[in-house]
Design a protein around this motif. Structure first.
Motif, PDB file in Angstrom:
ATOM      1  N   THR A 228      -0.876   5.143   9.683  1.00 34.45           N
ATOM      2  CA  THR A 228       0.010   6.193   9.168  1.00 34.45           C
ATOM      3  C   THR A 228       1.461   5.784   9.400  1.00 34.45           C
ATOM      4  O   THR A 228       1.798   5.218  10.441  1.00 34.45           O
ATOM      5  CB  THR A 228      -0.252   7.534   9.893  1.00 34.45           C
TER       6      THR A 228
ATOM      7  N   SER B 105       2.529   7.152   1.397  1.00 32.80           N
ATOM      8  CA  SER B 105       3.211   8.444   1.233  1.00 32.80           C
ATOM      9  C   SER B 105       2.265   9.643   1.317  1.00 32.80           C
ATOM     10  O   SER B 105       2.714  10.762   1.550  1.00 32.80           O
ATOM     11  CB  SER B 105       3.955   8.477  -0.102  1.00 32.80           C
ATOM     12  N   LEU B 106       0.981   9.446   1.116  1.00 36.96           N
ATOM     13  CA  LEU B 106       0.054  10.582   1.066  1.00 36.96           C
ATOM     14  C   LEU B 106      -0.888  10.616   2.261  1.00 36.96           C
ATOM     15  O   LEU B 106      -0.799  11.494   3.111  1.00 36.96           O
ATOM     16  CB  LEU B 106      -0.741  10.543  -0.250  1.00 36.96           C
ATOM     17  N   ASP B 107      -1.826   9.659   2.322  1.00 37.29           N
ATOM     18  CA  ASP B 107      -2.841   9.642   3.365  1.00 37.29           C
ATOM     19  C   ASP B 107      -2.743   8.347   4.156  1.00 37.29           C
ATOM     20  O   ASP B 107      -2.112   7.383   3.718  1.00 37.29           O
ATOM     21  CB  ASP B 107      -4.247   9.752   2.737  1.00 37.29           C
TER      22      ASP B 107
ATOM     23  N   GLN C  14       0.855  -1.181   0.000  1.00 39.52           N
ATOM     24  CA  GLN C  14       0.000   0.000   0.000  1.00 39.52           C
ATOM     25  C   GLN C  14       0.896   1.237   0.000  1.00 39.52           C
ATOM     26  O   GLN C  14       2.009   1.221   0.522  1.00 39.52           O
ATOM     27  CB  GLN C  14      -0.905   0.020   1.239  1.00 39.52           C
ATOM     28  N   ASP C  15       0.379   2.335  -0.564  1.00 43.59           N
ATOM     29  CA  ASP C  15       1.136   3.586  -0.633  1.00 43.59           C
ATOM     30  C   ASP C  15       0.817   4.430   0.601  1.00 43.59           C
ATOM     31  O   ASP C  15      -0.272   4.966   0.749  1.00 43.59           O
ATOM     32  CB  ASP C  15       0.769   4.348  -1.910  1.00 43.59           C
TER      33      ASP C  15
END
Length: 397
Positions: A136, A113-115, A110-111
């Motif tokens: 997070t 980096s943003l939310d 999962q990414d």
């Protein structure tokens, strides 16, 4: 005594009614117990990552009110800076897979980096029972440096009171095909090379220094360094893994390493056929006022030439000059020592006063640690000002 038939009927009725009531109560209690077990056990007490071991983790569980999730849980994971990618995955799910399931699944990247990424724990028997965690990922611990390089070098006035102003390095040279690099700093004439405190900036985990053989950690507050030739001051920048390092040799000198005492006026020269030469060996001296040896050299050009008549034929160099070492050695003239100036005058047929300005273009050879007149090239740096010498001669019949 025989029991009347009606009494037996009432007795059976009450037994059946009790059984039904007991069965109903047991079913309700079981369902309520199952709910309670789900809300109490469907919790993430850890969140290991497949890609990196975390430094710290903070878990806040979901809030449940009357069997309803009223607030999502939160998980904050702190990872080291060495993990540059934030495409991460849950390594393992530590609940009973026969009772609970999680989405996204373990191993699914999962990414982060943003939310926050929301993970859902649900019952394998009832999709209506579910809790959620917003996960997070943040960085912590010591910064991680993949590079190992010096990015800035200067002598700040605040640390070097004898300087009139802060002096920045004129060039930080990265010699990619060599084991050593160089930092060039040009200071004012008269600077004491033996007491200079540098300020160094770098894209690296740490820097070390040496003036002998062994590299030691460069102190956070800096230190006064003796840059006087023939001493060497080396810096070594290292990355966070200690797997990459880059060495720099710091070169400190002045912009005008050659000092000419005054313009030269030769003795009178007799006119001639334009081919004969009049030599003036060691007609004057020059001084090495820099911090490295200077070899003999010839001018790169002659400018501001004047002749006794307009449109002098061929705009020729009637006067030429060269700088020499008085001992003729290959080392060159050492700092503070004097060299000699030789002048040659072509015996022109036209009498009168001739002048020229010889322009010397000194360069620094990193390989030999000497100043000479080699053209700028691989590890030969053009960091000095042009040096000029005006010469005058008179030709007479």
């Amino acid at each position: 005594m025989r029991t009347p038939f009606r009494s037996k009927q009432f007795f059976l009725y009450y037994i059946l009614l009790g059984a039904v009531l007991f069965a109903g109560c047991s079913s309700d209690d079981t369902e309520e117990n199952i709910d309670n077990v789900f809300w109490s056990e469907a919790k993430l007490n850890d969140f290991p990552l497949s890609e990196v071991a975390y430094l710290d983790i903070d878990i806040v569980h979901p809030e449940i009110t009357n069997g309803v999730e009223t607030r999502f849980g939160k998980i904050e994971i702190t990872i080291p800076h060495s993990q540059t990618s934030l495409m991460l995955s849950l390594k393992q799910f530590n609940l009973d897979n026969n009772k609970y399931q999680i989405s996204p699944l373990p191993g699914e990247s999962q990414d982060f980096s943003l939310d926050p990424v929301t993970y859902t724990i649900s019952s394998t028997t009832s999709q209506t029972k579910a809790v959620h965690y917003d996960v997070t990922v943040v960085y912590g611990g010591e910064p991680f440096f993949t590079n190992a390089k010096i990015t800035g070098f200067k002598f700040e006035k605040s640390k070097n009171p004898a300087l009139a102003a802060t002096i920045e390095a004129v060039k930080i040279a990265e010699y990619e095909n060599y084991t050593e690099n160089a930092i060039y700093v040009i200071v004012p004439e008269g600077t004491n090379f033996s007491q200079l405190t540098p300020t160094i900036t770098y894209d690296a985990a740490l820097i070390r220094y040496t003036i002998d053989n062994d590299f030691i950690l460069y102190p956070a507050n800096g230190l006064a360094v003796d840059f006087t030739y023939p001493k060497h001051f080396y810096l070594q920048a290292e990355n966070s893994l200690g797997s990459k390092s880059r060495v720099y040799n710091v070169i400190v000198d002045v912009a005008n390493p050659i000092r000419f005492d005054s313009p030269i006026v030769t003795e009178e020269v007799a006119t001639g056929d334009g081919v004969a030469i009049e030599d003036f060996f060691a007609i004057a001296t020059w001084t090495n006022q820099g911090n490295h040896p200077i070899t003999g050299m010839v001018p790169g050009e002659y400018k501001d030439k004047t002749y006794p008549i307009p449109n002098y034929p061929g705009n020729a160099n009637v006067i030429t000059a060269s700088l020499t070492n008085p001992t003729g050695g290959t080392m060159g003239v050492l700092p503070g020592e004097k060299g000699e100036i030789n002048v040659r005058v072509k015996r022109s047929q036209i009498a009168g006063v001739y002048t020229t300005t010889a322009v010397f273009a000194p360069t620094f050879s990193f390989d030999t640690r000497r100043i000479s007149y080699w053209p700028p090239d691989d590890r030969i740096e053009d960091v000095f000002a042009l040096q000029t010498l005006t010469i005058q001669t008179t030709l007479a019949d």
